[in-house]
Scaffold this motif. Structure first.
Motif, PDB file in Angstrom:
ATOM      1  N   LYS A 116      49.086  34.814  51.125  1.00 16.47           N
ATOM      2  CA  LYS A 116      48.300  35.187  49.948  1.00 16.47           C
ATOM      3  C   LYS A 116      48.528  34.199  48.799  1.00 16.47           C
ATOM      4  O   LYS A 116      47.575  33.786  48.120  1.00 16.47           O
ATOM      5  N   TYR A 120      45.953  31.356  47.116  1.00 18.81           N
ATOM      6  CA  TYR A 120      45.733  31.304  45.670  1.00 18.81           C
ATOM      7  C   TYR A 120      45.825  29.855  45.186  1.00 18.81           C
ATOM      8  O   TYR A 120      45.005  29.403  44.387  1.00 18.81           O
ATOM      9  N   SER A 283      41.268  45.301  44.973  1.00 16.21           N
ATOM     10  CA  SER A 283      41.366  44.940  46.388  1.00 16.21           C
ATOM     11  C   SER A 283      39.987  44.681  46.987  1.00 16.21           C
ATOM     12  O   SER A 283      39.794  43.727  47.754  1.00 16.21           O
ATOM     13  N   GLU A 286      38.649  41.376  45.655  1.00 18.62           N
ATOM     14  CA  GLU A 286      39.308  40.231  46.300  1.00 18.62           C
ATOM     15  C   GLU A 286      38.748  39.997  47.699  1.00 18.62           C
ATOM     16  O   GLU A 286      38.485  38.868  48.094  1.00 18.62           O
ATOM     17  N   LYS A 289      35.304  38.612  47.324  1.00 15.80           N
ATOM     18  CA  LYS A 289      35.231  37.437  46.443  1.00 15.80           C
ATOM     19  C   LYS A 289      34.164  37.622  45.352  1.00 15.80           C
ATOM     20  O   LYS A 289      33.310  36.761  45.127  1.00 15.80           O
TER      21      LYS A 289
END
Length: 336
Positions: A116, A120, A283, A286, A289
């Protein structure tokens, strides 16, 4: 019996007696039967992936060679291997946080090196090629160690098969788990690894899957008229929900209609499953997107369209708070 009834376990007792107990002999039979592995093919696969892993490792080292690591304090620099060990979290953390002087996205400012965090960094600095190369290497490394080299070693000489374990009460929810190896976690989209498993002579593999199982259960539990109507009309549930939410013809939300329609259907699927499994706005945003505001808008729109679903979810949350447990439709209790 009276004890089960007095403790509110009548349905759970029926589940235990009529489903769980009869399953034991079936599961034992499955474990005894095992599954055959094509060892010759697996050996060739190991060579292929080892070669690919070496190439990916080279890519990482090429990216590292472009870096100026003079700012790393001497005592930390001594801890770095030459070359850097890509499997060492310590050495990678020194490279990232001392060599590149990057700031961790984690709130506790930890020096993490997990997937993760590396993803990033791909989007948030000038070293995207380096972090992409590390993740590509890790992906192949994991396939090698988890499946390609490990599974053939588990083949028993007397049966020439792998005899896995199925754990009938593997999760608190009552869901199965599997181990030695985990047969519930074979990569779905990696044909190379799936071809390692072969049927015995004069036998075949049969593949079966539930169609949109989770929202089907949601329709049953919530009794939502809109969801039930979709199933009665034999609709693709995700496309149908998409047509309602986006105010488009149903056909234009089917996966096969266009690339845009397929993307729209995927987004709706993630929203529905996210809501069902208690994922928060952040969540869902994410995963898709998109911004938190857009994710919240989709979730709100879903609940406005399927009001009984929101009521059902709220009911389960209240049950957990006031009773300390929730129950499945068959009466299985999950105690908090």
């Amino acid at each position: 019996n009276e004890i089960c009834i007095s403790r509110g376990l009548k349905d759970a007792a029926i589940l235990y007696q009529e489903t769980e107990i009869p399953l034991i002999s079936i599961i034992a039979g499955m474990e005894d039967e095992g599954i055959k592995i094509d060892l010759k093919y697996a050996k060739g696969l190991e060579k292929k992936y080892k070669k690919e892993m070496i190439e990916l490792q080279k890519n990482v080292y090429e990216e590292i060679s472009k870096l100026d690591l003079k700012e790393i304090p001497e005592e930390l620099f001594k801890k770095l291997g030459n070359p850097i060990n890509l499997n060492s979290p310590l050495q990678l953390s020194i490279l990232i946080y001392d060599g590149l002087e990057l700031r961790s996205p984690e709130k506790d400012m930890s020096r993490g090196t997990g997937e993760k965090i590396l993803k990033y960094y791909i989007d948030n600095n000038n070293y995207a090629d380096l972090f992409r190369a590390i993740l590509d290497y890790r992906k192949i490394k994991k396939l090698m160690t988890t499946y390609i080299t490990k599974i053939p070693k588990l083949v028993r000489e007397d049966t020439e098969k792998v005899h896995y374990n199925f754990n009938q009460y593997g999760a608190r929810t009552g869901r199965f788990s599997s181990s030695n190896p985990n047969m519930q976690n074979i990569p779905a989209r990696n044909e190379d690894i799936r071809k390692m498993f072969i049927p015995e002579k004069e036998k075949v593999f049969v593949c079966a899957d539930y169609s949109q199982q989770e929202p089907r259960i949601l329709a049953h539990v919530s009794g939502d008229r809109n969801l039930i109507k979709a199933y009665k009309e034999n609709r693709d549930i995700y496309a149908w929900v998409g047509s309602l939410l986006y105010n488009l013809p149903y056909e234009e939300c089917l996966e096969a209609y266009s690339e845009q329609a397929a993307k729209r259907r995927y987004m709706i699927k993630q929203v529905i499953l996210g809501i069902m499994y208690g994922r928060g706005v952040a969540s869902v945003a994410e995963e898709l997107k998109i911004s938190k505001k857009e994710a919240q808008g989709l979730i709100n729109l879903f609940f406005d369209t399927f009001k009984a679903v929101e009521k059902t979810i709220d009911g389960y949350i209240k049950m957990a708070k006031f009773k300390g447990y929730v129950t499945t439709v068959y009466g299985r209790k999950i105690i908090f």
